[in-house]
Design a protein around this motif. Structure first.
Motif, PDB file in Angstrom:
ATOM      1  N   LEU A  32      -0.232   4.620  13.423  1.00 15.00           N
ATOM      2  CA  LEU A  32      -0.124   5.016  14.829  1.00 15.00           C
ATOM      3  C   LEU A  32      -0.683   6.416  15.050  1.00 15.00           C
ATOM      4  O   LEU A  32      -1.421   6.658  16.013  1.00 15.00           O
ATOM      5  CB  LEU A  32       1.334   4.950  15.274  1.00 15.00           C
ATOM      6  N   LEU A  33      -0.333   7.347  14.153  1.00 16.20           N
ATOM      7  CA  LEU A  33      -0.787   8.732  14.292  1.00 16.20           C
ATOM      8  C   LEU A  33      -2.261   8.885  13.921  1.00 16.20           C
ATOM      9  O   LEU A  33      -2.935   9.788  14.416  1.00 16.20           O
ATOM     10  CB  LEU A  33       0.069   9.655  13.422  1.00 16.20           C
ATOM     11  N   ASN A  34      -2.736   8.019  13.001  1.00 12.04           N
ATOM     12  CA  ASN A  34      -4.149   8.018  12.606  1.00 12.04           C
ATOM     13  C   ASN A  34      -4.605   9.405  12.176  1.00 12.04           C
ATOM     14  O   ASN A  34      -5.619   9.927  12.645  1.00 12.04           O
ATOM     15  CB  ASN A  34      -5.021   7.506  13.764  1.00 12.04           C
ATOM     16  N   ARG A  35      -3.841   9.993  11.258  1.00  7.62           N
ATOM     17  CA  ARG A  35      -4.169  11.337  10.776  1.00  7.62           C
ATOM     18  C   ARG A  35      -4.747  11.316   9.355  1.00  7.62           C
ATOM     19  O   ARG A  35      -4.622  12.281   8.621  1.00  7.62           O
ATOM     20  CB  ARG A  35      -2.906  12.209  10.797  1.00  7.62           C
ATOM     21  N   GLY A  36      -5.344  10.231   8.950  1.00 11.06           N
ATOM     22  CA  GLY A  36      -5.880  10.141   7.600  1.00 11.06           C
ATOM     23  C   GLY A  36      -5.024   9.243   6.722  1.00 11.06           C
ATOM     24  O   GLY A  36      -3.984   8.735   7.149  1.00 11.06           O
ATOM     25  N   ALA A  37      -5.450   9.076   5.468  1.00  7.10           N
ATOM     26  CA  ALA A  37      -4.734   8.230   4.503  1.00  7.10           C
ATOM     27  C   ALA A  37      -4.542   6.823   5.058  1.00  7.10           C
ATOM     28  O   ALA A  37      -3.499   6.202   4.848  1.00  7.10           O
ATOM     29  CB  ALA A  37      -3.389   8.853   4.144  1.00  7.10           C
ATOM     30  N   THR A  38      -5.558   6.338   5.777  1.00  8.65           N
ATOM     31  CA  THR A  38      -5.465   5.007   6.384  1.00  8.65           C
ATOM     32  C   THR A  38      -5.283   3.926   5.339  1.00  8.65           C
ATOM     33  O   THR A  38      -4.510   2.983   5.534  1.00  8.65           O
ATOM     34  CB  THR A  38      -6.728   4.706   7.220  1.00  8.65           C
ATOM     35  N   ALA A  39      -5.987   4.051   4.222  1.00  6.84           N
ATOM     36  CA  ALA A  39      -5.890   3.042   3.158  1.00  6.84           C
ATOM     37  C   ALA A  39      -4.468   2.966   2.617  1.00  6.84           C
ATOM     38  O   ALA A  39      -3.945   1.870   2.365  1.00  6.84           O
ATOM     39  CB  ALA A  39      -6.872   3.370   2.039  1.00  6.84           C
ATOM     40  N   LEU A  40      -3.835   4.126   2.449  1.00  4.90           N
ATOM     41  CA  LEU A  40      -2.460   4.161   1.956  1.00  4.90           C
ATOM     42  C   LEU A  40      -1.514   3.509   2.952  1.00  4.90           C
ATOM     43  O   LEU A  40      -0.635   2.723   2.571  1.00  4.90           O
ATOM     44  CB  LEU A  40      -2.026   5.597   1.699  1.00  4.90           C
ATOM     45  N   CYS A  41      -1.695   3.813   4.225  1.00  5.28           N
ATOM     46  CA  CYS A  41      -0.833   3.238   5.268  1.00  5.28           C
ATOM     47  C   CYS A  41      -0.987   1.724   5.342  1.00  5.28           C
ATOM     48  O   CYS A  41      -0.002   1.000   5.514  1.00  5.28           O
ATOM     49  CB  CYS A  41      -1.158   3.866   6.623  1.00  5.28           C
ATOM     50  N   LYS A  42      -2.216   1.254   5.197  1.00  8.48           N
ATOM     51  CA  LYS A  42      -2.443  -0.196   5.200  1.00  8.48           C
ATOM     52  C   LYS A  42      -1.767  -0.857   4.001  1.00  8.48           C
ATOM     53  O   LYS A  42      -1.208  -1.954   4.121  1.00  8.48           O
ATOM     54  CB  LYS A  42      -3.936  -0.495   5.201  1.00  8.48           C
ATOM     55  N   ALA A  43      -1.815  -0.180   2.864  1.00 10.89           N
ATOM     56  CA  ALA A  43      -1.152  -0.715   1.675  1.00 10.89           C
ATOM     57  C   ALA A  43       0.349  -0.778   1.894  1.00 10.89           C
ATOM     58  O   ALA A  43       1.010  -1.759   1.513  1.00 10.89           O
ATOM     59  CB  ALA A  43      -1.479   0.161   0.459  1.00 10.89           C
ATOM     60  N   LEU A  44       0.908   0.237   2.550  1.00 10.28           N
ATOM     61  CA  LEU A  44       2.352   0.273   2.802  1.00 10.28           C
ATOM     62  C   LEU A  44       2.786  -0.862   3.732  1.00 10.28           C
ATOM     63  O   LEU A  44       3.802  -1.516   3.479  1.00 10.28           O
ATOM     64  CB  LEU A  44       2.742   1.627   3.407  1.00 10.28           C
ATOM     65  N   VAL A  45       2.014  -1.090   4.794  1.00 10.03           N
ATOM     66  CA  VAL A  45       2.427  -2.130   5.743  1.00 10.03           C
ATOM     67  C   VAL A  45       2.291  -3.529   5.137  1.00 10.03           C
ATOM     68  O   VAL A  45       3.091  -4.423   5.430  1.00 10.03           O
ATOM     69  CB  VAL A  45       1.636  -2.037   7.084  1.00 10.03           C
ATOM     70  N   TRP A  46       1.296  -3.713   4.273  1.00 11.95           N
ATOM     71  CA  TRP A  46       1.166  -5.023   3.631  1.00 11.95           C
ATOM     72  C   TRP A  46       2.258  -5.233   2.591  1.00 11.95           C
ATOM     73  O   TRP A  46       2.767  -6.354   2.432  1.00 11.95           O
ATOM     74  CB  TRP A  46      -0.222  -5.181   3.006  1.00 11.95           C
ATOM     75  N   LEU A  47       2.646  -4.169   1.892  1.00 13.40           N
ATOM     76  CA  LEU A  47       3.788  -4.275   0.977  1.00 13.40           C
ATOM     77  C   LEU A  47       5.056  -4.590   1.771  1.00 13.40           C
ATOM     78  O   LEU A  47       5.897  -5.396   1.336  1.00 13.40           O
ATOM     79  CB  LEU A  47       3.965  -2.970   0.200  1.00 13.40           C
TER      80      LEU A  47
END
Length: 257
Positions: free
Chosen positions: A99-114
């Protein structure tokens, strides 16, 4: 009603997890833009949080939940608590990051899929709590089926509110499936305890009527391209229907004499 917090807890958390997973799938398939998906993911995580808070009310004292953690792996309720905490942590951090889109997008995507994977396990874990040998009206495969349908019914229409038409299709199909299963479910309940089941007729009837109205609302919105208020109203009606049905479920609690 003593079990009312559990009614809201189960329906809100199950619907939130269902919407979360469907939004992720829709985003992967390109059926919803990334920004809208991020808003949807964070919004349903807020709903999940509300469900958790209401569930704590049922526990009475929050510290009791800590005692339940001692039975993780052995107690279905302990498993539910741990899974809800893990989903809330992974889903909350991941969706907030997107939501904040402040970087680390790949990490955030990994978290939501987990979180989505944990969410599936969470959905399957809840019905196990009610497979009690002493409660014949709960110890049935229909309990699992009906509770698995809630993430599809409630979660689907919630995902639809954020622009995912796939969610609306899933919700409508799940509602139709619940109608097909209803005669067998009621028959099973009547065989287990006809008096107690008959006492829930008004609740079950109200649920069916509300679900039908929800389907009509979705169809009207889709055919006439009316504003989002119609769809939002349909979503509220569908969630209300699931709450009503869950009240009937908890009213079926009984112990053999």
């Amino acid at each position: 009603m003593h079990e009312l917090p559990l009614v809201f807890f189960t329906v809100f958390t199950q619907s939130a997890v269902g919407a979360f997973i469907l939004l992720l799938i829709g985003g992967t398939l390109g059926q919803i833009e990334a920004r809208r998906m991020a808003i949807g993911l964070f919004s349903v995580m807020c709903l999940f949080g509300v469900g958790i808070l209401l569930g704590i009310i049922h526990v009475g004292q929050p510290l009791r939940a800590l005692n339940m953690l001692l039975r993780v792996g052995h107690s279905p309720m302990s498993n539910e608590i741990v899974l809800s905490a893990v989903f809330a942590t992974l889903g909350g951090l991941g969706s907030l990051g997107l939501l904040l889109n402040r970087g680390a997008t790949a990490l955030c995507k990994a978290l939501v899929w987990l979180a989505a994977v944990v969410g599936v396990v969470f959905i399957l874990a809840i019905p196990q709590i009610y497979q009690l040998p002493t409660v014949v009206t709960w110890r049935t495969s229909y309990t699992t089926v009906m509770m698995v349908l809630t993430p599809l019914i409630g979660g689907g229409i919630l995902a639809g509110l954020f622009g995912l038409r796939l969610g609306l299709l899933v919700s409508v199909l799940a509602i139709l499936a619940s109608f097909c299963l209803r005669p067998g479910y009621i028959s099973t309940l009547m065989s287990a305890d006809d008096v107690l089941t008959a006492a829930q007729t008004n609740w079950f009837t109200a649920q069916a009527v509300l679900l039908a109205l929800g389907v009509i609302g979705v169809v009207v919105w889709a055919r006439l391209k009316t504003n989002v208020a119609v769809l939002a109203t349909a979503a509220l009606v569908v969630i209300a229907a699931e709450l009503v049905g869950r009240i009937a479920f908890y009213n079926l609690w009984t112990l053999p004499m």
